[in-house]
Scaffold this motif. Sequence first.
Motif, mmCIF file in Angstrom:
data_model
loop_
_atom_site.group_PDB
_atom_site.id
_atom_site.type_symbol
_atom_site.label_atom_id
_atom_site.label_comp_id
_atom_site.label_asym_id
_atom_site.label_seq_id
_atom_site.Cartn_x
_atom_site.Cartn_y
_atom_site.Cartn_z
ATOM 1 N N ALA A 78 67.830 -10.695 78.046
ATOM 2 C CA ALA A 78 66.749 -11.257 77.219
ATOM 3 C C ALA A 78 65.447 -10.584 77.617
ATOM 4 O O ALA A 78 65.152 -10.436 78.801
ATOM 5 N N ALA A 79 64.702 -10.179 76.615
ATOM 6 C CA ALA A 79 63.386 -9.586 76.843
ATOM 7 C C ALA A 79 62.505 -9.984 75.669
ATOM 8 O O ALA A 79 62.226 -9.188 74.784
ATOM 9 N N ASP A 80 62.131 -11.253 75.650
ATOM 10 C CA ASP A 80 61.329 -11.813 74.563
ATOM 11 C C ASP A 80 59.875 -11.897 75.011
ATOM 12 O O ASP A 80 59.459 -12.898 75.587
ATOM 13 N N GLU A 81 59.150 -10.828 74.754
ATOM 14 C CA GLU A 81 57.757 -10.769 75.195
ATOM 15 C C GLU A 81 56.964 -11.864 74.521
ATOM 16 O O GLU A 81 57.087 -12.058 73.313
ATOM 17 N N PRO A 82 56.120 -12.575 75.223
ATOM 18 C CA PRO A 82 55.970 -12.519 76.669
ATOM 19 C C PRO A 82 56.682 -13.634 77.396
ATOM 20 O O PRO A 82 56.466 -13.840 78.570
ATOM 21 N N GLY A 83 57.571 -14.381 76.734
ATOM 22 C CA GLY A 83 58.076 -15.608 77.321
ATOM 23 C C GLY A 83 59.276 -15.560 78.230
ATOM 24 O O GLY A 83 59.333 -16.288 79.207
ATOM 25 N N VAL A 84 60.275 -14.719 77.945
ATOM 26 C CA VAL A 84 61.505 -14.745 78.736
ATOM 27 C C VAL A 84 61.917 -13.321 79.093
ATOM 28 O O VAL A 84 61.902 -12.428 78.248
ATOM 29 N N TYR A 85 62.308 -13.148 80.330
ATOM 30 C CA TYR A 85 62.874 -11.886 80.799
ATOM 31 C C TYR A 85 64.076 -12.272 81.653
ATOM 32 O O TYR A 85 63.927 -13.019 82.624
ATOM 33 N N ALA A 86 65.269 -11.823 81.274
ATOM 34 C CA ALA A 86 66.475 -12.235 82.001
ATOM 35 C C ALA A 86 67.444 -11.068 82.106
ATOM 36 O O ALA A 86 67.479 -10.185 81.251
ATOM 37 N N TYR A 87 68.251 -11.109 83.150
ATOM 38 C CA TYR A 87 69.263 -10.078 83.370
ATOM 39 C C TYR A 87 70.430 -10.680 84.116
ATOM 40 O O TYR A 87 70.320 -11.694 84.778
ATOM 41 N N ARG A 88 71.575 -10.026 83.955
ATOM 42 C CA ARG A 88 72.765 -10.433 84.700
ATOM 43 C C ARG A 88 73.147 -9.278 85.619
ATOM 44 O O ARG A 88 72.807 -8.125 85.370
ATOM 45 N N VAL A 89 73.880 -9.604 86.654
ATOM 46 C CA VAL A 89 74.390 -8.583 87.565
ATOM 47 C C VAL A 89 75.794 -8.223 87.090
ATOM 48 O O VAL A 89 76.644 -9.094 86.924
ATOM 49 N N ASP A 90 76.012 -6.943 86.859
ATOM 50 C CA ASP A 90 77.323 -6.456 86.421
ATOM 51 C C ASP A 90 78.156 -5.965 87.597
ATOM 52 O O ASP A 90 79.367 -6.174 87.630
ATOM 53 N N VAL A 91 77.504 -5.289 88.543
ATOM 54 C CA VAL A 91 78.194 -4.719 89.703
ATOM 55 C C VAL A 91 77.315 -4.949 90.923
ATOM 56 O O VAL A 91 76.093 -4.769 90.864
ATOM 57 N N THR A 92 77.938 -5.349 92.048
ATOM 58 C CA THR A 92 77.195 -5.540 93.294
ATOM 59 C C THR A 92 78.106 -5.303 94.491
ATOM 60 O O THR A 92 79.330 -5.390 94.376
ATOM 61 N N ASN A 93 77.491 -5.053 95.626
ATOM 62 C CA ASN A 93 78.233 -4.984 96.879
ATOM 63 C C ASN A 93 78.059 -6.278 97.680
ATOM 64 O O ASN A 93 78.521 -6.380 98.805
ATOM 65 N N LEU A 94 77.413 -7.278 97.100
ATOM 66 C CA LEU A 94 77.214 -8.574 97.737
ATOM 67 C C LEU A 94 78.530 -9.347 97.687
ATOM 68 O O LEU A 94 79.066 -9.594 96.605
ATOM 69 N N PRO A 95 79.069 -9.739 98.849
ATOM 70 C CA PRO A 95 80.365 -10.428 98.842
ATOM 71 C C PRO A 95 80.276 -11.867 98.339
ATOM 72 O O PRO A 95 79.237 -12.508 98.436
ATOM 73 N N GLY A 96 81.370 -12.352 97.796
ATOM 74 C CA GLY A 96 81.495 -13.761 97.449
ATOM 75 C C GLY A 96 80.870 -14.185 96.139
ATOM 76 O O GLY A 96 80.843 -15.362 95.823
ATOM 77 N N VAL A 97 80.363 -13.265 95.352
ATOM 78 C CA VAL A 97 79.721 -13.607 94.086
ATOM 79 C C VAL A 97 80.640 -13.198 92.943
ATOM 80 O O VAL A 97 81.168 -12.089 92.936
ATOM 81 N N ALA A 101 73.107 -14.340 87.266
ATOM 82 C CA ALA A 101 72.074 -14.042 86.281
ATOM 83 C C ALA A 101 70.759 -14.569 86.818
ATOM 84 O O ALA A 101 70.733 -15.477 87.659
ATOM 85 N N GLU A 102 69.691 -13.997 86.335
ATOM 86 C CA GLU A 102 68.356 -14.446 86.721
ATOM 87 C C GLU A 102 67.488 -14.467 85.476
ATOM 88 O O GLU A 102 67.558 -13.566 84.652
ATOM 89 N N GLU A 103 66.715 -15.528 85.340
ATOM 90 C CA GLU A 103 65.826 -15.689 84.197
ATOM 91 C C GLU A 103 64.420 -15.948 84.699
ATOM 92 O O GLU A 103 64.212 -16.769 85.583
#
Length: 156
Positions: A78-97, A101-103
């Motif tokens: 989501a990139a609805d200027e100027p109100g919302v900016y959000a992304y999800r993580v597709d690939v990570t090296n962080l274990p246990g996840v 997503a972050e908004e």
Amino acid sequence: MARRLRPVGLDFVGTAPVRHVFVREVAAPVAAVYGALEDVPGWAEWFPQVTAARPVDAGAGRDVTLTGGIRFRESIIAADEPGVYAYRVDVTNLPGVRAMAEEWRLSPPAPAPGCGGPSPPTGRLPTGWLAMKVARGGQARAFRDALTALDRRLRA
């Protein structure tokens, strides 16, 4: 070792099994804060835990590296200027996840009770790391420090 996470949409923000929500008021105008969020390489200049960030996929995603070597390949959802900016993580090296997503929701603060006129333009940032089982206090401190640095930078 990098692992692919389950793809999630913006609805995951409200349904994630683990939700961390952080709210921070800043003096910078909402549009300026939104612009800083879209400036992917600039994140490393104001978010102390971000050591590198670059746009990928013609701006539809990001590669982010944090202190300690944690890496994320993210997709903007989501990139609805100027109100919302959000992304999800597709690939990570962080274990246990399994999904993350972050908004960032940006809005001017509500007028103080009893005030009749409009309030000056400022940004209000409820932010959240979702589906991440790490110390909430450390995350809160990281976001507080990042937004303090961002606000300082935008006012300079």
